[in-house]
Design a protein around this motif. Sequence first.
Motif, PDB file in Angstrom:
ATOM      1  N   PHE A  59       0.871  -1.178   0.000  1.00 41.97           N
ATOM      2  CA  PHE A  59       0.000   0.000   0.000  1.00 41.97           C
ATOM      3  C   PHE A  59       0.910   1.230   0.000  1.00 41.97           C
ATOM      4  N   ALA A  60       1.810   1.297  -0.961  1.00 41.89           N
ATOM      5  CA  ALA A  60       2.917   2.256  -0.959  1.00 41.89           C
ATOM      6  C   ALA A  60       2.481   3.714  -1.042  1.00 41.89           C
ATOM      7  N   GLY A  61       1.315   4.010  -1.589  1.00 41.97           N
ATOM      8  CA  GLY A  61       0.855   5.403  -1.632  1.00 41.97           C
ATOM      9  C   GLY A  61       1.778   6.286  -2.447  1.00 41.97           C
ATOM     10  N   THR A  62       2.523   7.154  -1.796  1.00 39.66           N
ATOM     11  CA  THR A  62       3.470   8.043  -2.481  1.00 39.66           C
ATOM     12  C   THR A  62       4.858   7.427  -2.583  1.00 39.66           C
ATOM     13  N   GLY A  63       5.089   6.335  -1.855  1.00 44.86           N
ATOM     14  CA  GLY A  63       6.409   5.716  -1.825  1.00 44.86           C
ATOM     15  C   GLY A  63       7.348   6.312  -0.800  1.00 44.86           C
ATOM     16  N   ALA A  64       6.853   7.226   0.027  1.00 46.41           N
ATOM     17  CA  ALA A  64       7.725   7.955   0.960  1.00 46.41           C
ATOM     18  C   ALA A  64       8.436   7.031   1.952  1.00 46.41           C
ATOM     19  N   LEU A  65       7.766   6.002   2.455  1.00 49.01           N
ATOM     20  CA  LEU A  65       8.419   5.108   3.423  1.00 49.01           C
ATOM     21  C   LEU A  65       9.558   4.329   2.770  1.00 49.01           C
ATOM     22  N   LEU A 105       8.144  -1.038  -9.126  1.00 52.52           N
ATOM     23  CA  LEU A 105       6.759  -0.713  -8.807  1.00 52.52           C
ATOM     24  C   LEU A 105       5.887  -1.827  -9.339  1.00 52.52           C
ATOM     25  N   LEU A 106       5.179  -2.485  -8.433  1.00 49.42           N
ATOM     26  CA  LEU A 106       4.272  -3.564  -8.800  1.00 49.42           C
ATOM     27  C   LEU A 106       2.853  -3.033  -8.721  1.00 49.42           C
ATOM     28  N   ARG A 107       2.188  -2.931  -9.864  1.00 51.74           N
ATOM     29  CA  ARG A 107       0.828  -2.410  -9.941  1.00 51.74           C
ATOM     30  C   ARG A 107      -0.148  -3.544  -9.702  1.00 51.74           C
ATOM     31  N   ARG A 108      -0.429  -3.798  -8.426  1.00 54.37           N
ATOM     32  CA  ARG A 108      -1.384  -4.856  -8.091  1.00 54.37           C
ATOM     33  C   ARG A 108      -1.947  -4.625  -6.709  1.00 54.37           C
ATOM     34  N   ASP A 109      -3.005  -5.336  -6.439  1.00 50.33           N
ATOM     35  CA  ASP A 109      -3.653  -5.309  -5.140  1.00 50.33           C
ATOM     36  C   ASP A 109      -2.740  -6.032  -4.143  1.00 50.33           C
ATOM     37  N   ALA A 110      -2.407  -5.381  -3.052  1.00 48.17           N
ATOM     38  CA  ALA A 110      -1.506  -5.958  -2.052  1.00 48.17           C
ATOM     39  C   ALA A 110      -2.084  -7.223  -1.425  1.00 48.17           C
ATOM     40  N   LEU A 134      -7.509  -4.299   5.766  1.00 54.68           N
ATOM     41  CA  LEU A 134      -6.796  -4.761   4.574  1.00 54.68           C
ATOM     42  C   LEU A 134      -5.389  -5.263   4.892  1.00 54.68           C
ATOM     43  N   GLY A 135      -4.824  -4.796   5.990  1.00 51.89           N
ATOM     44  CA  GLY A 135      -3.463  -5.187   6.346  1.00 51.89           C
ATOM     45  C   GLY A 135      -3.311  -6.671   6.597  1.00 51.89           C
ATOM     46  N   GLU A 136      -4.260  -7.264   7.292  1.00 52.41           N
ATOM     47  CA  GLU A 136      -4.201  -8.689   7.590  1.00 52.41           C
ATOM     48  C   GLU A 136      -4.174  -9.515   6.298  1.00 52.41           C
ATOM     49  N   ALA A 137      -5.039  -9.173   5.351  1.00 61.82           N
ATOM     50  CA  ALA A 137      -5.096  -9.910   4.086  1.00 61.82           C
ATOM     51  C   ALA A 137      -3.816  -9.717   3.275  1.00 61.82           C
ATOM     52  N   ALA A 138      -3.273  -8.513   3.285  1.00 66.26           N
ATOM     53  CA  ALA A 138      -2.034  -8.251   2.541  1.00 66.26           C
ATOM     54  C   ALA A 138      -0.865  -9.021   3.145  1.00 66.26           C
ATOM     55  N   LEU A 139      -0.767  -9.039   4.468  1.00 65.97           N
ATOM     56  CA  LEU A 139       0.319  -9.798   5.109  1.00 65.97           C
ATOM     57  C   LEU A 139       0.197 -11.289   4.816  1.00 65.97           C
ATOM     58  N   ALA A 140      -1.005 -11.813   4.879  1.00 59.89           N
ATOM     59  CA  ALA A 140      -1.217 -13.231   4.584  1.00 59.89           C
ATOM     60  C   ALA A 140      -0.783 -13.541   3.153  1.00 59.89           C
ATOM     61  N   ALA A 141      -1.146 -12.689   2.202  1.00 57.12           N
ATOM     62  CA  ALA A 141      -0.761 -12.902   0.803  1.00 57.12           C
ATOM     63  C   ALA A 141       0.749 -12.820   0.627  1.00 57.12           C
ATOM     64  N   ALA A 142       1.384 -11.875   1.297  1.00 54.82           N
ATOM     65  CA  ALA A 142       2.835 -11.708   1.181  1.00 54.82           C
ATOM     66  C   ALA A 142       3.574 -12.894   1.789  1.00 54.82           C
ATOM     67  N   LEU A 143       3.094 -13.381   2.922  1.00 53.97           N
ATOM     68  CA  LEU A 143       3.721 -14.540   3.562  1.00 53.97           C
ATOM     69  C   LEU A 143       3.510 -15.802   2.722  1.00 53.97           C
ATOM     70  N   ASP A 144       2.280 -16.020   2.253  1.00 54.92           N
ATOM     71  CA  ASP A 144       1.976 -17.204   1.447  1.00 54.92           C
ATOM     72  C   ASP A 144       2.743 -17.216   0.131  1.00 54.92           C
ATOM     73  N   GLY A 145       2.982 -16.043  -0.450  1.00 53.66           N
ATOM     74  CA  GLY A 145       3.652 -15.944  -1.745  1.00 53.66           C
ATOM     75  C   GLY A 145       5.164 -15.904  -1.673  1.00 53.66           C
TER      76      GLY A 145
END
Length: 189
Positions: A59-65, A105-110, A134-145
């Motif tokens: 969920f990078a937004g502007t990419g500032a982090l 930059l990956l243009r996809r749903d986290a 949305l964070g829980e689902a994104a973390l699960a997808a990142a860990l599973d992938g």
Amino acid sequence: MRIIGGAHRGLALASVGKGDAAAHLRPTTDRVRESLFNLLAGGGHGPNPVPGAQVLDLFAGTGALGLEALSRGAARVSFVEKGDAAARLIRENIAKCRAQEITRLLRRDARRLGENSGAAHDLVFLDPPYGKALGEAALAAALDGGWIAPGALVVWEESVPPQLPAGLIPSGQRRYGDTWITLARVAEA
């Protein structure tokens, strides 16, 4: 909005203007970003995780982090962002930092990352739209992938303290106004 520290300290990033409510753009403020990176540098959760890190900015937004991490010595950053307005800002900010060779930059749903074909990341920034779980689902997808390495540090920004999914070990938590920063380690394999 600007880079707070490191090699690009003081560099002005692309302006969001008044924000983009439809795109849920809510950049992390300079003050919170500075506090966060100070916490990472000396927060008692182990050595500073930023220098040399492979960073995943969900969920990078502007990419500032992610760009702040690059400025402070991270090796590479993968930005995940599906929004058009945000992707334009990220591309502009990557160009301002001259970081095209060490970012992607990956243009996809986290929440639907799929399988990672590259190296796993050891530092993860997670800044989903507040209050939408949305964070829980994104973390699960990142860990599973296979996007996140065992032992990786996850930095989760939310409006309330999140419920950590199984496999994440709490490492610290701070409140900055209406923002909660939760640090957690991914369990070793």
